[in-house]
Design a protein around this motif. Structure first.
Motif, PDB file in Angstrom:
ATOM      1  N   THR A  57      36.658  47.538  32.420  1.00 19.73           N
ATOM      2  CA  THR A  57      35.646  47.258  33.438  1.00 19.73           C
ATOM      3  C   THR A  57      36.175  46.274  34.478  1.00 19.73           C
ATOM      4  N   ARG A  58      35.728  46.501  35.714  1.00 17.09           N
ATOM      5  CA  ARG A  58      36.131  45.607  36.802  1.00 17.09           C
ATOM      6  C   ARG A  58      35.458  44.255  36.623  1.00 17.09           C
ATOM      7  N   SER A  59      36.228  43.195  36.907  1.00 23.20           N
ATOM      8  CA  SER A  59      35.708  41.836  36.862  1.00 23.20           C
ATOM      9  C   SER A  59      36.358  41.069  38.010  1.00 23.20           C
ATOM     10  N   GLY A  60      35.714  41.083  39.157  1.00 30.01           N
ATOM     11  CA  GLY A  60      36.288  40.427  40.338  1.00 30.01           C
ATOM     12  C   GLY A  60      37.475  41.208  40.866  1.00 30.01           C
ATOM     13  N   ASP A  61      38.627  40.525  40.989  1.00 28.42           N
ATOM     14  CA  ASP A  61      39.813  41.171  41.546  1.00 28.42           C
ATOM     15  C   ASP A  61      40.697  41.833  40.482  1.00 28.42           C
ATOM     16  N   HIS A  62      40.227  41.865  39.236  1.00 24.87           N
ATOM     17  CA  HIS A  62      41.000  42.473  38.152  1.00 24.87           C
ATOM     18  C   HIS A  62      40.064  43.277  37.240  1.00 24.87           C
ATOM     19  N   PHE A  63      40.619  43.794  36.167  1.00 23.15           N
ATOM     20  CA  PHE A  63      39.829  44.535  35.186  1.00 23.15           C
ATOM     21  C   PHE A  63      39.923  43.825  33.843  1.00 23.15           C
ATOM     22  N   VAL A 109      43.684  42.967  33.200  1.00 22.48           N
ATOM     23  CA  VAL A 109      44.530  43.995  33.813  1.00 22.48           C
ATOM     24  C   VAL A 109      44.433  43.827  35.325  1.00 22.48           C
ATOM     25  N   PRO A 110      45.530  43.448  35.987  1.00 28.17           N
ATOM     26  CA  PRO A 110      45.500  43.363  37.447  1.00 28.17           C
ATOM     27  C   PRO A 110      45.131  44.730  38.038  1.00 28.17           C
ATOM     28  N   ALA A 111      44.429  44.726  39.155  1.00 32.01           N
ATOM     29  CA  ALA A 111      44.000  45.979  39.777  1.00 32.01           C
ATOM     30  C   ALA A 111      45.174  46.861  40.170  1.00 32.01           C
ATOM     31  N   ASN A 112      46.360  46.282  40.314  1.00 28.29           N
ATOM     32  CA  ASN A 112      47.519  47.079  40.706  1.00 28.29           C
ATOM     33  C   ASN A 112      48.546  47.225  39.572  1.00 28.29           C
TER      34      ASN A 112
END
Length: 177
Positions: A57-63, A109-112
């Motif tokens: 799940t997304r949490s701000g700028d990361h997952f 988990v970083p978004a990238n």
């Protein structure tokens, strides 16, 4: 005597050169295409864990990844573990997964981060399986049951997650026949 010593030295030099060349080829073959650059590099300090994604799940700028680790065993280790678990040491495809518990671990988990899944139309990876690089957002959709890409097999096959401390830098789907 001097000739045999030179022959031995030459043979050793050839073996060392071949070993270095094969190591470089293996390193180049193991690199796969990236959907984007990775914030946390997968380096020598990372640990690979096999298991199943419970949620992403997304949490701000990361997952935030909730991950159920398991042991993906092969060879003698797999045969002995299966024998102890079932009374049979027959291990099809030389793989046996031990689900020791279902404790969920949480990773950032970083978004990238680098994500690879098995797809029918994907390029062959270093192991010879058709795979495609996707985004973490697409993986989160797959975990929710959506279909942003068509998978070769479901995520039930498990994923390898490379982590450094509390951060996952790479997620790669495992092929399980």
């Amino acid at each position: 005597m001097k000739k045999s010593a030179l022959v031995i030295l030459a043979a050793l030099a050839i073996l060392v050169a071949a070993g270095v060349a094969s190591l470089r080829l293996a390193q180049n073959a193991s690199s796969s295409p990236k959907a984007s650059s990775v914030t946390t590099p997968c380096g020598p300090g990372t640990v690979a864990q096999y298991g199943h994604v419970e949620s992403l799940t997304r949490s701000g700028d990361h997952f935030e990844l909730r991950f159920d680790p398991a042991w993906f065993l092969s060879g003698v280790t797999a045969s002995h573990a299966k024998l102890e678990d079932t009374g049979s040491s027959d291990v099809p495809n030389d793989n046996y997964v031990v689900e020791e518990g279902h404790r969920l671990l949480t990773y950032i988990v970083p978004a990238n981060a680098h994500v690879t899944v098995l797809t029918r139309g994907g390029a062959l990876d270093a192991r010879g399986f058709p795979s495609s690089a996707i985004t973490v957002s697409q993986l989160a959709q797959l975990v929710k049951g959506e279909q942003p890409v068509k998978l070769f097999e479901s995520l039930d096959s498990g994923l390898w997650v490379r982590v450094a401390n509390d951060t996952a830098c790479s997620l790669e789907q495992q092929y399980r026949p």
